[in-house]
Enzyme design. Structure first.
Site, PDB file in Angstrom:
ATOM      1  CB  SER A 115     -15.650   9.099  38.910  1.00 34.30           C
ATOM      2  OG  SER A 115     -15.334  10.209  39.707  1.00 34.30           O
ATOM      3  CG  HIS A 116     -18.001  12.776  38.299  1.00 34.82           C
ATOM      4  ND1 HIS A 116     -16.761  12.275  38.004  1.00 34.82           N
ATOM      5  CD2 HIS A 116     -18.417  13.419  37.191  1.00 34.82           C
ATOM      6  CE1 HIS A 116     -16.429  12.603  36.783  1.00 34.82           C
ATOM      7  NE2 HIS A 116     -17.418  13.304  36.252  1.00 34.82           N
ATOM      8  CG  ASP A 280     -16.499  11.665  43.506  1.00 30.15           C
ATOM      9  OD1 ASP A 280     -15.944  11.349  44.569  1.00 30.15           O
ATOM     10  OD2 ASP A 280     -16.026  11.395  42.387  1.00 30.15           O
ATOM     11  CG  ASP A 282     -14.667   7.618  42.623  1.00 28.40           C
ATOM     12  OD1 ASP A 282     -15.199   8.744  42.592  1.00 28.40           O
ATOM     13  OD2 ASP A 282     -13.566   7.378  42.111  1.00 28.40           O
ATOM     14  CG  ASP A 284     -11.976  10.325  42.962  1.00 33.86           C
ATOM     15  OD1 ASP A 284     -13.145  10.769  42.893  1.00 33.86           O
ATOM     16  OD2 ASP A 284     -11.384   9.828  41.981  1.00 33.86           O
TER      17      ASP A 284
HETATM   18  C1  G16 Z   1     -11.052  12.139  36.543  1.00 32.15           C
HETATM   19  C2  G16 Z   1      -9.572  12.279  36.685  1.00 32.15           C
HETATM   20  C3  G16 Z   1      -9.210  13.703  37.016  1.00 32.15           C
HETATM   21  C4  G16 Z   1      -9.796  14.649  35.970  1.00 32.15           C
HETATM   22  C5  G16 Z   1     -11.292  14.421  35.868  1.00 32.15           C
HETATM   23  C6  G16 Z   1     -11.911  15.218  34.746  1.00 32.15           C
HETATM   24  O1  G16 Z   1     -11.659  12.359  37.777  1.00 32.15           O
HETATM   25  O2  G16 Z   1      -9.088  11.429  37.714  1.00 32.15           O
HETATM   26  O3  G16 Z   1      -7.826  13.798  37.068  1.00 32.15           O
HETATM   27  O4  G16 Z   1      -9.532  15.965  36.304  1.00 32.15           O
HETATM   28  O5  G16 Z   1     -11.548  13.070  35.602  1.00 32.15           O
HETATM   29  O6  G16 Z   1     -11.384  14.774  33.549  1.00 32.15           O
HETATM   30  P1  G16 Z   1     -11.987  15.220  32.158  1.00 32.15           P
HETATM   31  O7  G16 Z   1     -11.891  16.696  32.161  1.00 32.15           O
HETATM   32  O8  G16 Z   1     -11.116  14.554  31.148  1.00 32.15           O
HETATM   33  O9  G16 Z   1     -13.423  14.775  32.131  1.00 32.15           O
HETATM   34  P2  G16 Z   1     -12.761  11.366  38.329  1.00 32.15           P
HETATM   35  O10 G16 Z   1     -13.178  11.968  39.637  1.00 32.15           O
HETATM   36  O11 G16 Z   1     -13.847  11.367  37.288  1.00 32.15           O
HETATM   37  O12 G16 Z   1     -12.082  10.048  38.445  1.00 32.15           O
END
Ligand code: G16
Length: 557
Positions: A115-116, A280, A282, A284
């Site tokens: 992801s980010h 970001d 990926d 999303d």
């Molecule tokens: C993921 C999840 C999101 C979540 C985020 C932060 O996002 O898909 O639903 O809100 O992580 O999660 P945490 O607070 O547990 O770090 P992404 O964009 O990283 O795939």
């Protein structure tokens, strides 16, 4: 494929292959260890039994993606998968992958992304399994995968020449059918079926048209953004920046927030650009930021829900609205006014999927810069950006010259304003973080905080409620416990503590603060100012500085 081609490789379990909030995310060097990636992929297959499956494979193109795709092909062929649909060069944004799974009725998909999180040889990689609705696997499946990783003793593969991922078309690998497809085309078609592109185009090219700047932060959205903004909406090349996808995201941190998307913030402020946005690694997540106007993700989803009637996809009305628990209550007021069902789920997009599949949820969002709808089962960065353009286009039909800030102020006037901020303490010691959580748990258990009043620079805060958030899925009855610790104050303000499930090193503590007001004199106030006293109190109650040994958060969003 004849069984003779299948090679069985002996292996040993690796510790810590537990999928987090959204898949397994670790340093690339961890994934590069002998058998590490293969173990996890085999554990997925041992859990989902993929004989005869069609699976979608692709990701944000970060470092280690290409070898990972080749490993997945070899292991899939040995495990009886029928067909793989792979994005050209191994690329799919996360929302595009979700769309492909749904559109081509695949049984699921393997998404390669962290992801980010930053990419490159010294940074992060990730593997996530999505199910046939296009969304991240629910906990019963990720738990099963984790269990398998703990006892794995062998994996299967078929040896063969690497598949050329750069050529669109059909091919095969040891009897496994492979379709390499354009990662952008279907996604663009999807957005065109959702939004009023004609209206957006005439607004942007008309007398009240606003300059647009989209920053891809060198993540996967570059080619998608160019297709939308330049090729379809006819905007100049200068309306996109950092839109060449790079395996290390150009050395940056591809996270669209005020700290990491500084390239967007600077360009918007310098050029006084009315409409700016970023996504970001990926694709999303999203951030909406125009000159002098930052839209918090919690406000963004509330505004989109309020304006849904101008978006053709929602012409039939809204089925329901939802947010993750730590996200501000801004959308709750919209749900109430529109008299639609409303849900509060734990952090993690996977929790929205069941509600959408049951036809009870249309639009949802998270404070972590995630916004989306039931058009797919992942959050969708570019969807949110185009939604805002659609809203601005409609608003400008009624009132030419309407900008992001006008939309926000009108929203606050109608519903009140929820000040919201998140403080992140990244890579702290897991031990210290767990000690802080335990101390809070103890105070929640004995309810010793209730009715205690805390002084601050901006007044007093009396604790009215203290609890741990547990969630029972209204569709399948599954229960997710310990999803964050919540303190509610007498004035309706709220503080939430949570450990992140997406970090790859140590622990990350998140502190979420929220304060609601209907006082118009506060609508234009700076967020930090609006939350000052409450943050002081949250830090004092949790003894966060003492436990974590950190004076300041790493990131404030
Ligand atoms: C993921 C999840 C999101 C979540 C985020 C932060 O996002 O898909 O639903 O809100 O992580 O999660 P945490 O607070 O547990 O770090 P992404 O964009 O990283 O795939």
């Amino acid at each position: 494929m004849s069984k003779a081609n299948v090679k069985v490789v002996s292996t040993k379990p690796y510790e810590g292959q537990k999928p987090g909030t959204s898949g397994l995310r670790k340093r690339v060097k961890i994934f590069q260890q002998e058998h590490y990636t293969e173990n996890f992929v085999q554990a997925i297959f041992d859990s989902v039994k993929p004989e005869g499956f069609t699976l979608v494979v692709g990701g944000d193109g970060r470092f280690f993606s290409k070898p990972a795709v080749q490993k997945i092909i070899a292991i899939a062929a040995a495990n009886g998968v029928k067909k793989l649909i792979i994005g050209k060069d191994g690329i799919f944004s996360t929302p595009a992958a979700s769309n492909i799974i749904r559109k081509y009725k695949a049984n699921g998909g393997i998404l390669l992304t962290a992801s980010h999180n930053p990419g490159g040889p010294d940074n992060d990689f990730g593997i996530k399994y999505n199910v046939s609705n296009g969304g991240p696997a629910p906990e019963n499946i990720t738990d099963k995968i984790y269990e398998k990783t703990k006892s794995i003793s062998e994996y299967k593969l078929v040896e063969g020449p690497e598949v050329d991922l750069s050529k669109i078309g059909s091919t095969e690998f040891a009897g496994l059918a492979i379709d390499i497809i354009d990662p952008v085309k279907d996604y663009l078609e999807l957005l065109e079926s959702i939004f009023d592109f004609g209206l957006i185009k005439s607004f942007l090219h008309g007398p009240s048209g606003q300059k647009v700047l989209f920053d891809g932060l060198h993540g996967v959205t570059g080619p998608y953004a160019r297709a939308i903004f330049v090729d379809t909406l006819g905007l100049p090349e200068s309306s996109v920046q950092n839109c060449v996808a790079l395996p290390d995201f150009g050395g940056g941190h591809p996270d669209p927030n005020l700290t990491y998307a500084h390239s967007l913030v600077e360009a918007v402020e310098k050029g006084q650009i009315p409409f700016g946005a970023a996504s970001d690694g990926d694709g999303d997540r999203n951030m909406i930021y125009g000159a002098g106007a930052f839209v918090t993700p919690s406000d963004s989803v509330a505004v989109i829900a309020d304006w849904a009637h101008v978006i053709p996809y929602f012409k039939g009305g809204l089925k329901g609205l939802a947010r993750s628990m730590p996200t501000s209550g801004a959308i709750d007021y919209v749900a109430k006014a529109k008299n639609v069902e409303f849900f509060e789920v734990p952090t993690g997009w996977k929790f929205f999927g069941n509600l959408m599949d049951a036809g009870r949820l249309s639009i949802c969002g998270e404070e972590s810069f995630g916004t989306g709808s039931d058009h797919i089962r992942e959050k969708d960065g570019l969807w949110a950006v185009v939604a805002w353009l659609n809203i601005l286009a409609a608003a400008n039909q009624d009132k030419p010259g309407t900008g992001i800030k006008d939309i926000l102020l009108a929203h606050y006037k109608k519903y009140g304003r929820s000040f919201f901020s998140r403080y992140d303490y990244e890579e702290v010691s897991s031990d210290a973080a767990h000690k802080m959580v335990s101390a809070l748990d103890a105070a929640i258990k004995d309810q010793s905080l209730i009715n205690q009043t805390f002084d601050s620079a901006t007044g007093e805060f009396a604790v009215a409620q203290a609890f741990v958030f547990d969630y029972t899925d209204p569709i399948d009855g599954s229960v997710s416990r310990n999803q964050g610790q919540v303190l509610r104050f007498a004035d309706g303000s709220r503080v939430v503590f949570r450990l992140s499930g997406t970090g790859s090193q140590g622990a990350t503590v998140r502190l979420y603060v929220e304060r609601y007001t209907t006082d118009p004199s506060q609508f234009e106030k700076d967020t930090a100012e609006g939350l000052k006293g409450l943050i002081e109190v949250a830090l004092r109650i949790s003894k966060l500085k003492e436990f974590l040994g950190r004076d300041k958060p790493t990131v404030i969003t």
